[in-house]
Design an enzyme around this catalytic site. Structure first.
Site, PDB file in Angstrom:
ATOM      1  N   LYS A   1      58.193  22.738  50.584  1.00  0.00           N
ATOM      2  CA  LYS A   1      59.465  22.506  51.272  1.00  0.00           C
ATOM      3  C   LYS A   1      60.379  21.595  50.453  1.00  0.00           C
ATOM      4  O   LYS A   1      61.595  21.847  50.347  1.00  0.00           O
ATOM      5  CB  LYS A   1      59.196  21.903  52.664  1.00  0.00           C
TER       6      LYS A   1
ATOM      7  N   GLN B   1      55.318  17.615  60.301  1.00  0.00           N
ATOM      8  CA  GLN B   1      54.400  18.618  59.752  1.00  0.00           C
ATOM      9  C   GLN B   1      53.173  18.759  60.660  1.00  0.00           C
ATOM     10  O   GLN B   1      52.535  17.775  61.006  1.00  0.00           O
ATOM     11  CB  GLN B   1      53.988  18.205  58.328  1.00  0.00           C
TER      12      GLN B   1
ATOM     13  N   ASP C   1      62.693  22.807  62.860  1.00  0.00           N
ATOM     14  CA  ASP C   1      61.573  23.735  63.036  1.00  0.00           C
ATOM     15  C   ASP C   1      61.755  24.561  64.310  1.00  0.00           C
ATOM     16  O   ASP C   1      60.995  25.492  64.559  1.00  0.00           O
ATOM     17  CB  ASP C   1      60.230  22.983  63.116  1.00  0.00           C
TER      18      ASP C   1
HETATM   19  C1  BQF Z   1      53.236  32.315  50.103  1.00  0.00           C
HETATM   20  C2  BQF Z   1      51.562  26.888  57.803  1.00  0.00           C
HETATM   21  C3  BQF Z   1      49.644  27.406  59.130  1.00  0.00           C
HETATM   22  C4  BQF Z   1      49.699  26.152  59.741  1.00  0.00           C
HETATM   23  C5  BQF Z   1      50.690  25.260  59.388  1.00  0.00           C
HETATM   24  C6  BQF Z   1      54.594  30.304  50.655  1.00  0.00           C
HETATM   25  C7  BQF Z   1      53.885  28.770  52.352  1.00  0.00           C
HETATM   26  C8  BQF Z   1      52.736  29.505  52.527  1.00  0.00           C
HETATM   27  C9  BQF Z   1      52.527  30.653  51.798  1.00  0.00           C
HETATM   28  C10 BQF Z   1      54.152  27.545  53.152  1.00  0.00           C
HETATM   29  C11 BQF Z   1      52.557  27.197  56.785  1.00  0.00           C
HETATM   30  C12 BQF Z   1      52.551  28.530  56.098  1.00  0.00           C
HETATM   31  C13 BQF Z   1      53.482  26.233  56.428  1.00  0.00           C
HETATM   32  C14 BQF Z   1      53.443  31.047  50.854  1.00  0.00           C
HETATM   33  C15 BQF Z   1      54.477  26.445  55.327  1.00  0.00           C
HETATM   34  C16 BQF Z   1      53.831  28.767  55.326  1.00  0.00           C
HETATM   35  O1  BQF Z   1      53.728  32.444  48.966  1.00  0.00           O
HETATM   36  O2  BQF Z   1      52.620  33.223  50.656  1.00  0.00           O
HETATM   37  C17 BQF Z   1      54.825  29.167  51.403  1.00  0.00           C
HETATM   38  O3  BQF Z   1      54.395  26.515  52.579  1.00  0.00           O
HETATM   39  N1  BQF Z   1      54.155  27.592  54.539  1.00  0.00           N
HETATM   40  C18 BQF Z   1      53.477  24.980  57.115  1.00  0.00           C
HETATM   41  O4  BQF Z   1      54.289  24.117  56.852  1.00  0.00           O
HETATM   42  O5  BQF Z   1      52.577  24.748  58.072  1.00  0.00           O
HETATM   43  C19 BQF Z   1      51.615  25.626  58.420  1.00  0.00           C
HETATM   44  C20 BQF Z   1      50.570  27.781  58.177  1.00  0.00           C
END
Ligand code: BQF
Length: 304
Positions: free
Chosen positions: A51, A95, A118
């Site tokens: 992020k 987060q 969010d």
């Molecule tokens: C990609 C998330 C579960 C629980 C809390 C790019 C992200 C992930 C994959 C990423 C996620 C999942 C995030 C890819 C943020 C998505 O290239 O496939 C980016 O950073 N995510 C989160 O903040 O909290 C989570 C999944």
């Protein structure tokens, strides 16, 4: 057809960068996002780093605010109040997941909905339900944007959502069933919404037959390989929201990411499919940037 979230997100970041440059050229300050992080879950650290990097690329200022995993719920609430009242911050996120002793619902409810980039506060969720202007949660917004950019209409289509979380399943079902003209500012006009939506979950009977009737399947169950080829109607669109780490000694990190879809066997049957990685994940991140710019623009309408 592969729905390339990585490439699409990169294109949108280019557009955001230009919009923010134009704002800066008017002499206004940069939009600012704060990211509250509690403890040190390794996956969360990666997500937060993603992020922050994305913010830098488009010209959004990002501040990470890290707390010890033993912070009390009360102290965290006090910190959230400070962010609510800090006019230099346009939006912030907490987060997830939070440590066990902190109630997620209590924390989310404390966030000022105008800064809730969010889109997870009861206020933004409720406003979305009622078709009022709101900040939409990041993953559903990213999914809708991906469908829009690949010209995959949802009107009159049967969308099957697997998973009923507050973060993905429930809001994406809501978004795609909406009347589109009641939809929200900041979205590209599109024929998205107007779908017939079925939400399935762990207690659903005969998931496979329900899925076979779907034009679009959105899998957000957190279960690797859950959606198999026999569950997919030929030509259907498959959106894989799963991000599962599986051990892989051959990879540098010791693991690799897999989705909730048996990609190898589903891809030849599907008309369109998102890969993991590089599908929904990057779209989620770019939606957070869009939401932050939306919160920034709104704060200027109000105060400046
Ligand atoms: C990609 C998330 C579960 C629980 C809390 C790019 C992200 C992930 C994959 C990423 C996620 C999942 C995030 C890819 C943020 C998505 O290239 O496939 C980016 O950073 N995510 C989160 O903040 O909290 C989570 C999944």
């Amino acid at each position: 057809m592969i729905l390339d979230g990585k490439k699409t997100a990169q294109e949108i970041r280019g557009e955001l960068r230009e919009q923010i440059q134009a704002i800066r050229a008017e002499g206004k300050r940069a939009p600012k996002l704060a990211i509250v992080m509690v403890g040190h879950n390794p996956a969360s650290e990666t997500y937060v780093a993603n992020k922050i990097k994305a913010c830098a690329e488009v010209g959004i200022e990002a501040e990470k605010i890290a707390y010890d995993e033993y912070i009390t719920e009360q102290t965290l609430l006090t910190e959230i109040q400070k962010l609510n009242n800090d006019s230099s911050i346009d939006g912030f996120i907490v987060q997830l997941p939070l440590p066990e002793h902190i109630r997620e619902s209590v924390i989310l409810s404390a966030i000022d909905y105008r800064k809730d980039v969010d889109g997870l506060t009861p206020m933004n969720v409720g406003r979305t339900v009622q078709g009022l202007p709101a900040i939409i949660s990041a993953t559903p917004r990213g999914i809708r944007e991906l469908l829009a950019r690949y010209s995959i209409p949802t009107a009159g289509k049967h969308v099957v959502v697997i998973g009923r979380s507050n973060i993905v399943g429930k809001p994406v079902a809501l978004l795609l069933m909406q009347r589109p003209y009641l939809s929200l500012p900041g979205m590209s006009a599109s024929s998205l919404g107007d779908a017939t939506v079925t939400v399935c979950h762990s207690k659903t009977r005969d998931l496979a037959s329900i899925c076979r009737t779907a034009d679009i399947i959105i899998v957000a169950a957190g279960s690797p390989g859950l959606l198999t080829a026999d569950m997919v109607k030929p030509g259907a669109t498959v959106i894989d929201v799963g991000i599962n780490r599986v051990a892989d000694p051959a990879s540098a990190k010791g693991y690799r990411l897999v989705g909730d879809v048996d990609y190898e066997h589903v891809a030849p049957v599907a008309g369109a499919i998102t890969p993991v990685p590089g599908g929904v994940g990057p779209m989620t991140i770019v939606s957070l940037l869009q939401n932050t710019l939306q919160a920034y623009n709104h704060s200027f309408e109000q105060k400046h």
